[in-house]
Design an enzyme around this catalytic site. Structure first.
Site, PDB file in Angstrom:
ATOM      1  N   ARG A  11      11.443  -0.993  10.806  1.00  0.00           N
ATOM      2  CA  ARG A  11      10.370  -0.520  11.687  1.00  0.00           C
ATOM      3  C   ARG A  11      10.276  -1.400  12.924  1.00  0.00           C
ATOM      4  NH1 ARG A  11       5.063   0.494   8.013  1.00  0.00           N
ATOM      5  NH2 ARG A  11       4.201  -0.634   9.789  1.00  0.00           N
ATOM      6  N   LYS A  53       0.839  -1.212   0.000  1.00  0.00           N
ATOM      7  CA  LYS A  53       0.000   0.000   0.000  1.00  0.00           C
ATOM      8  C   LYS A  53       0.871   1.259   0.000  1.00  0.00           C
ATOM      9  CE  LYS A  53      -2.177  -0.989   3.876  1.00  0.00           C
ATOM     10  NZ  LYS A  53      -1.557  -2.271   4.249  1.00  0.00           N
ATOM     11  N   ARG A  85      -9.396   0.378   8.823  1.00  0.00           N
ATOM     12  CA  ARG A  85      -8.863  -0.950   9.102  1.00  0.00           C
ATOM     13  C   ARG A  85      -9.850  -1.762   9.917  1.00  0.00           C
ATOM     14  NH1 ARG A  85      -2.969   0.449   8.818  1.00  0.00           N
ATOM     15  NH2 ARG A  85      -1.740  -1.448   8.903  1.00  0.00           N
ATOM     16  N   ARG A 115      12.169  -5.995   5.349  1.00  0.00           N
ATOM     17  CA  ARG A 115      11.841  -4.633   4.903  1.00  0.00           C
ATOM     18  C   ARG A 115      12.756  -3.578   5.539  1.00  0.00           C
ATOM     19  NH1 ARG A 115       5.692  -2.459   4.826  1.00  0.00           N
ATOM     20  NH2 ARG A 115       5.758  -2.538   7.095  1.00  0.00           N
ATOM     21  N   ARG A 137       0.273  -8.742  13.627  1.00  0.00           N
ATOM     22  CA  ARG A 137      -0.332  -7.752  12.725  1.00  0.00           C
ATOM     23  C   ARG A 137      -1.164  -8.454  11.655  1.00  0.00           C
ATOM     24  NH1 ARG A 137       4.690  -4.937  10.615  1.00  0.00           N
ATOM     25  NH2 ARG A 137       3.286  -3.767   9.291  1.00  0.00           N
TER      26      ARG A 137
HETATM   27  P1  AMP Z   1       1.009   0.799   8.778  1.00  0.00           P
HETATM   28  O1  AMP Z   1       2.142   1.729   8.627  1.00  0.00           O
HETATM   29  O2  AMP Z   1      -0.203   1.198   7.977  1.00  0.00           O
HETATM   30  O3  AMP Z   1       1.395  -0.647   8.562  1.00  0.00           O
HETATM   31  O4  AMP Z   1       0.543   0.890  10.315  1.00  0.00           O
HETATM   32  C1  AMP Z   1       1.410   0.565  11.368  1.00  0.00           C
HETATM   33  C2  AMP Z   1       0.612   0.327  12.631  1.00  0.00           C
HETATM   34  O5  AMP Z   1      -0.098   1.526  12.999  1.00  0.00           O
HETATM   35  C3  AMP Z   1      -0.463  -0.737  12.541  1.00  0.00           C
HETATM   36  O6  AMP Z   1       0.052  -2.036  12.731  1.00  0.00           O
HETATM   37  C4  AMP Z   1      -1.396  -0.311  13.680  1.00  0.00           C
HETATM   38  O7  AMP Z   1      -0.868  -0.652  14.955  1.00  0.00           O
HETATM   39  C5  AMP Z   1      -1.361   1.196  13.556  1.00  0.00           C
HETATM   40  N1  AMP Z   1      -2.410   1.674  12.624  1.00  0.00           N
HETATM   41  C6  AMP Z   1      -2.226   2.256  11.405  1.00  0.00           C
HETATM   42  N2  AMP Z   1      -3.401   2.542  10.839  1.00  0.00           N
HETATM   43  C7  AMP Z   1      -4.369   2.121  11.704  1.00  0.00           C
HETATM   44  C8  AMP Z   1      -5.776   2.118  11.681  1.00  0.00           C
HETATM   45  N3  AMP Z   1      -6.476   2.598  10.635  1.00  0.00           N
HETATM   46  N4  AMP Z   1      -6.426   1.606  12.756  1.00  0.00           N
HETATM   47  C9  AMP Z   1      -5.764   1.141  13.823  1.00  0.00           C
HETATM   48  N5  AMP Z   1      -4.432   1.085  13.902  1.00  0.00           N
HETATM   49  C10 AMP Z   1      -3.721   1.579  12.856  1.00  0.00           C
END
Ligand code: AMP
Length: 205
Positions: free
Chosen positions: A151, A13, A88, A122, A162
């Site tokens: 990360r 994404k 999400r 990654r 996750r």
């Molecule tokens: P990402 O960078 O999109 O993979 O997000 C990293 C982490 O941020 C996720 O594993 C969640 O812990 C948190 N996070 C990001 N977006 C959301 C969301 N829409 N709802 C809840 N937690 C989120």
């Protein structure tokens, strides 16, 4: 154009969002990036979000929805936007429906084995660029020169949690948007460019 990028962690994404934001000329809104920025700045939201993120859990809906709601009120979102990593959960999608109408939901579909390989190697850059240890041995980003990092939530144990959160809470969004006639699938197993071309042809329709 109002667009959502849906997909499991590691589906690509973020990589697609970096390309699409330039092509479509709409802001890229990533809740993950927003949380990481808050963590970096030591804000109350950041400290709260980190306690969930480090465990591979989703940040509770209430906080996440508030962040997106206030971001979407900014003038640059009037012409459209691209959401990456939001919604999400079904309550997040319902909250978004109350704020605005979405035009397209692109679901990037990737096999689990590919996802696992991608996430465990990654390397991320603050500019949004993503590399993989197996194909990139430099410590600096070749796009902006920034220092690459792994990360905190890309550790193997956290990755599995996750993916579980994705299965339980996020995957139902596929049917949610399918039933509204807004869902389009793009295969993401191949290269970033291959997936990008598919997304562009979906958006042209
Ligand atoms: P990402 O960078 O999109 O993979 O997000 C990293 C982490 O941020 C996720 O594993 C969640 O812990 C948190 N996070 C990001 N977006 C959301 C969301 N829409 N709802 C809840 N937690 C989120």
């Amino acid at each position: 154009m109002k667009l959502i990028l849906l997909g499991a962690p590691g589906a690509g994404k973020g990589s697609q969002a970096v390309k699409l934001t330039t092509t479509l000329n709409v802001p890229h809104i990533s809740t993950g990036d927003a949380f990481r920025m808050n963590i970096k700045n030591g804000t109350e939201i950041g400290i709260y979000a980190k306690s969930f993120m480090d465990k591979g859990l989703l940040v509770p809906d209430e906080v996440t929805i508030k962040i997106v709601e206030s971001r979407l009120q900014q003038p640059d979102c009037e012409k459209g936007f691209m959401l990456d990593g939001f919604p999400r959960s079904i309550p997040q999608a319902e909250a978004l429906d109350k704020i605005t109408d979405i035009d397209f939901v692109i679901n990037i579909d990737v096999d689990l084995a590919v996802i696992l390989k991608r996430l465990t190697g990654r390397l991320s850059c603050g500019c949004g660029a993503i590399f993989h240890k197996s194909t990139y041995s430099e410590s600096a980003c070749d796009k902006c020169g920034g220092t690459l990092f792994t990360r905190d939530d890309d550790k193997e144990e956290t990755i599995l949690k996750r993916l579980d959160a994705y299965k339980q809470t996020t995957e139902p969004l596929i049917d949610y948007y399918k039933s509204k006639g807004k869902l389009f699938n793009a295969r993401g197993n191949g290269s970033i460019d291959e997936c990008f071309e598919q997304i562009l042809s979906i958006l042209k329709k």
